[in-house]
Design a protein around this motif. Sequence first.
Motif, PDB file in Angstrom:
ATOM      1  N   HIS A 225      33.967   1.290 -11.965  1.00 34.93           N
ATOM      2  CA  HIS A 225      34.172   1.357 -10.517  1.00 34.93           C
ATOM      3  C   HIS A 225      33.877   2.773 -10.043  1.00 34.93           C
ATOM      4  N   ALA A 226      33.123   2.883  -8.952  1.00 36.57           N
ATOM      5  CA  ALA A 226      32.833   4.203  -8.375  1.00 36.57           C
ATOM      6  C   ALA A 226      32.836   4.065  -6.857  1.00 36.57           C
ATOM      7  N   HIS A 227      33.906   4.511  -6.243  1.00 36.11           N
ATOM      8  CA  HIS A 227      34.029   4.411  -4.788  1.00 36.11           C
ATOM      9  C   HIS A 227      33.760   5.778  -4.174  1.00 36.11           C
ATOM     10  N   SER A 228      32.826   5.808  -3.233  1.00 37.08           N
ATOM     11  CA  SER A 228      32.491   7.042  -2.509  1.00 37.08           C
ATOM     12  C   SER A 228      32.088   8.171  -3.457  1.00 37.08           C
ATOM     13  N   VAL A 229      31.294   7.813  -4.464  1.00 35.06           N
ATOM     14  CA  VAL A 229      30.730   8.789  -5.403  1.00 35.06           C
ATOM     15  C   VAL A 229      29.241   8.967  -5.129  1.00 35.06           C
ATOM     16  N   PHE A 230      28.500   7.860  -5.097  1.00 32.64           N
ATOM     17  CA  PHE A 230      27.065   7.946  -4.876  1.00 32.64           C
ATOM     18  C   PHE A 230      26.735   8.331  -3.437  1.00 32.64           C
ATOM     19  N   SER A 231      27.691   8.192  -2.538  1.00 32.93           N
ATOM     20  CA  SER A 231      27.486   8.672  -1.169  1.00 32.93           C
ATOM     21  C   SER A 231      27.418  10.199  -1.122  1.00 32.93           C
ATOM     22  N   HIS A 232      27.829  10.855  -2.212  1.00 31.27           N
ATOM     23  CA  HIS A 232      27.760  12.315  -2.300  1.00 31.27           C
ATOM     24  C   HIS A 232      26.833  12.770  -3.422  1.00 31.27           C
ATOM     25  N   SER A 233      25.919  11.889  -3.856  1.00 28.22           N
ATOM     26  CA  SER A 233      25.106  12.181  -5.034  1.00 28.22           C
ATOM     27  C   SER A 233      23.617  12.082  -4.732  1.00 28.22           C
ATOM     28  N   PRO A 234      22.838  13.080  -5.148  1.00 29.90           N
ATOM     29  CA  PRO A 234      21.376  12.937  -5.077  1.00 29.90           C
ATOM     30  C   PRO A 234      20.917  11.874  -6.061  1.00 29.90           C
ATOM     31  N   LEU A 235      19.702  11.405  -5.879  1.00 29.27           N
ATOM     32  CA  LEU A 235      19.243  10.243  -6.634  1.00 29.27           C
ATOM     33  C   LEU A 235      19.206  10.502  -8.138  1.00 29.27           C
ATOM     34  N   HIS A 236      18.906  11.714  -8.567  1.00 27.13           N
ATOM     35  CA  HIS A 236      18.833  11.959 -10.006  1.00 27.13           C
ATOM     36  C   HIS A 236      20.197  11.827 -10.683  1.00 27.13           C
ATOM     37  N   VAL A 237      21.283  12.092  -9.953  1.00 25.20           N
ATOM     38  CA  VAL A 237      22.629  11.904 -10.505  1.00 25.20           C
ATOM     39  C   VAL A 237      22.935  10.419 -10.643  1.00 25.20           C
ATOM     40  N   ILE A 238      22.561   9.638  -9.646  1.00 28.90           N
ATOM     41  CA  ILE A 238      22.747   8.191  -9.715  1.00 28.90           C
ATOM     42  C   ILE A 238      21.930   7.613 -10.868  1.00 28.90           C
TER      43      ILE A 238
ATOM     44  N   LEU B 280      31.258  16.875 -16.986  1.00 25.27           N
ATOM     45  CA  LEU B 280      30.218  17.744 -16.457  1.00 25.27           C
ATOM     46  C   LEU B 280      29.015  16.967 -15.945  1.00 25.27           C
ATOM     47  N   ASP B 281      28.924  15.686 -16.309  1.00 26.27           N
ATOM     48  CA  ASP B 281      27.794  14.852 -15.911  1.00 26.27           C
ATOM     49  C   ASP B 281      28.211  13.392 -15.997  1.00 26.27           C
ATOM     50  N   LEU B 282      27.251  12.493 -15.811  1.00 19.37           N
ATOM     51  CA  LEU B 282      27.539  11.057 -15.873  1.00 19.37           C
ATOM     52  C   LEU B 282      26.805  10.390 -17.029  1.00 19.37           C
ATOM     53  N   LYS B 283      26.610  11.124 -18.120  1.00 25.26           N
ATOM     54  CA  LYS B 283      25.989  10.544 -19.309  1.00 25.26           C
ATOM     55  C   LYS B 283      26.978   9.713 -20.123  1.00 25.26           C
ATOM     56  N   LEU B 284      28.275   9.938 -19.915  1.00 24.43           N
ATOM     57  CA  LEU B 284      29.326   9.128 -20.546  1.00 24.43           C
ATOM     58  C   LEU B 284      29.235   9.156 -22.074  1.00 24.43           C
ATOM     59  N   GLU B 285      28.730  10.253 -22.623  1.00 28.00           N
ATOM     60  CA  GLU B 285      28.444  10.327 -24.057  1.00 28.00           C
ATOM     61  C   GLU B 285      29.678  10.191 -24.936  1.00 28.00           C
ATOM     62  N   PHE B 286      30.830  10.572 -24.426  1.00 29.92           N
ATOM     63  CA  PHE B 286      32.049  10.594 -25.240  1.00 29.92           C
ATOM     64  C   PHE B 286      32.791   9.263 -25.231  1.00 29.92           C
ATOM     65  N   LEU B 287      32.279   8.296 -24.482  1.00 26.63           N
ATOM     66  CA  LEU B 287      32.941   6.999 -24.372  1.00 26.63           C
ATOM     67  C   LEU B 287      32.302   5.988 -25.334  1.00 26.63           C
ATOM     68  N   PRO B 288      33.088   5.026 -25.835  1.00 17.64           N
ATOM     69  CA  PRO B 288      32.586   4.086 -26.849  1.00 17.64           C
ATOM     70  C   PRO B 288      31.661   3.024 -26.275  1.00 17.64           C
ATOM     71  N   ASP B 289      30.849   2.454 -27.143  1.00 18.29           N
ATOM     72  CA  ASP B 289      29.933   1.383 -26.755  1.00 18.29           C
ATOM     73  C   ASP B 289      30.704   0.114 -26.383  1.00 18.29           C
ATOM     74  N   ALA B 290      30.173  -0.605 -25.377  1.00 15.61           N
ATOM     75  CA  ALA B 290      30.668  -1.941 -25.014  1.00 15.61           C
ATOM     76  C   ALA B 290      32.186  -1.998 -24.934  1.00 15.61           C
TER      77      ALA B 290
ATOM     78  N   GLU C  64      21.028   9.096 -13.590  1.00 10.14           N
ATOM     79  CA  GLU C  64      21.678   9.460 -14.850  1.00 10.14           C
ATOM     80  C   GLU C  64      22.783   8.476 -15.190  1.00 10.14           C
ATOM     81  N   CYS C  65      23.562   8.096 -14.191  1.00 16.38           N
ATOM     82  CA  CYS C  65      24.627   7.122 -14.410  1.00 16.38           C
ATOM     83  C   CYS C  65      24.049   5.769 -14.814  1.00 16.38           C
ATOM     84  N   PHE C  66      23.032   5.301 -14.098  1.00 14.35           N
ATOM     85  CA  PHE C  66      22.420   4.012 -14.418  1.00 14.35           C
ATOM     86  C   PHE C  66      21.837   4.003 -15.830  1.00 14.35           C
ATOM     87  N   ALA C  67      21.320   5.135 -16.258  1.00 15.49           N
ATOM     88  CA  ALA C  67      20.689   5.208 -17.575  1.00 15.49           C
ATOM     89  C   ALA C  67      21.687   5.047 -18.714  1.00 15.49           C
ATOM     90  N   HIS C  68      22.979   5.286 -18.434  1.00 13.32           N
ATOM     91  CA  HIS C  68      23.968   5.312 -19.512  1.00 13.32           C
ATOM     92  C   HIS C  68      25.118   4.319 -19.337  1.00 13.32           C
TER      93      HIS C  68
END
Length: 250
Positions: free
Chosen positions: A162-175, A146-156, A177-181
Motif C-alpha cells: 500500500h502506498a498512499h500519497s507517495v507517488f504524488s510526490h515522486s518523479p517517474l524514475h522513483v516510481i 534510502l530507496d524503493l528497491k526493497l532489497e532487504f525484504l524477503p521474496d513473495a 524503481e518501485c515497479f521494478a522491485h
Amino acid sequence: MTRSNPIHQLRYAVRHPDRIVPHVKRLARDTWFRLRTSDHIGYYRAVMKSDTARNPEAAVGSKTHERWLALGQMQFDYLVGHGLRPEHRMLEIGCGNLRAGRLFIDYLDTGGYYGIDISPDILVAAQRTLVSYGLRDKLPHLTPVLDLKLEFLPDAYFDVVHAHSVFSHSPLHVIEECFAHVGRVMRPGGWFDFTFDRTEGREHQVLREDFYYRTETLVDLAAKYGLTAKFMDDWEELPHKQSKIRITLP
C-alpha cells in the motif's frame, strides 16, 4: 493549463492574494533544499524533516487532526472492503506517522504490518502514534529506507502493498524503481494499491513536491515489469483528490 504554468499561477494569485506569501516561502525553501541535496530522495527527506518539525500530521497532508483521522479511516475502510484480512502481511510504503497504519496495525495479526519511509523524522512521530494508540504489543515493523528497491525484504512475503500519497510526490524514475522491485516481494494473489495525482493533460510537477501523471503512463510502466494495473473507479467516489491504481501479478 497545468499548475506549473506561469499564466495559471498569475491568475491563481489574483484570485487568492492571501496565498502569495505562503507560496513565496515554499518556493524559497524549495530552492534552498534543492541546492543542498543531490537527488529527489534527499530533497524530499529534507522537506519532511522541515514539515515534521512543525506538525507531523500536517507533514503527511492533513491540515487538522480531524482530517488526519478521516483520511486514515478512509484508506482503512477501502482496503478492508477490497480484500484486506487480519491474517494478511502488509507492506506500507511511505507509512508516515501511521495516519492509516495505526488502523492496519490494530486490525492485522501481530507482526503483520511492515511500514517503511524515507524520513527518519516522520518514523519517530510514528513511534509516538504507536504509544498513543496502545499498539506496541502488535509488534509492527517501522524501517527507514534510502530507496524503493526493497532489497532487504524477503521474496513473495507480502499479501498487500500500500502506498498512499507517495507517488504524488515522486518523479517517474522513483516510481519505476518501485515497479521494478515490488513484484518480487508480493505473494501470488497479492496486490499493490497506490494513489497518484491524475491529469488528463500534460504531465507536470510543481516545486518538485507535487507530480501529475496520466493513468496510461503508470499502467504502461507497470506492464513493462510484468505487472497488471487496474484503475480503481470506485475510489473516485470518495472525498479525496487523488486517484488509485491496483497492481497485481499476472
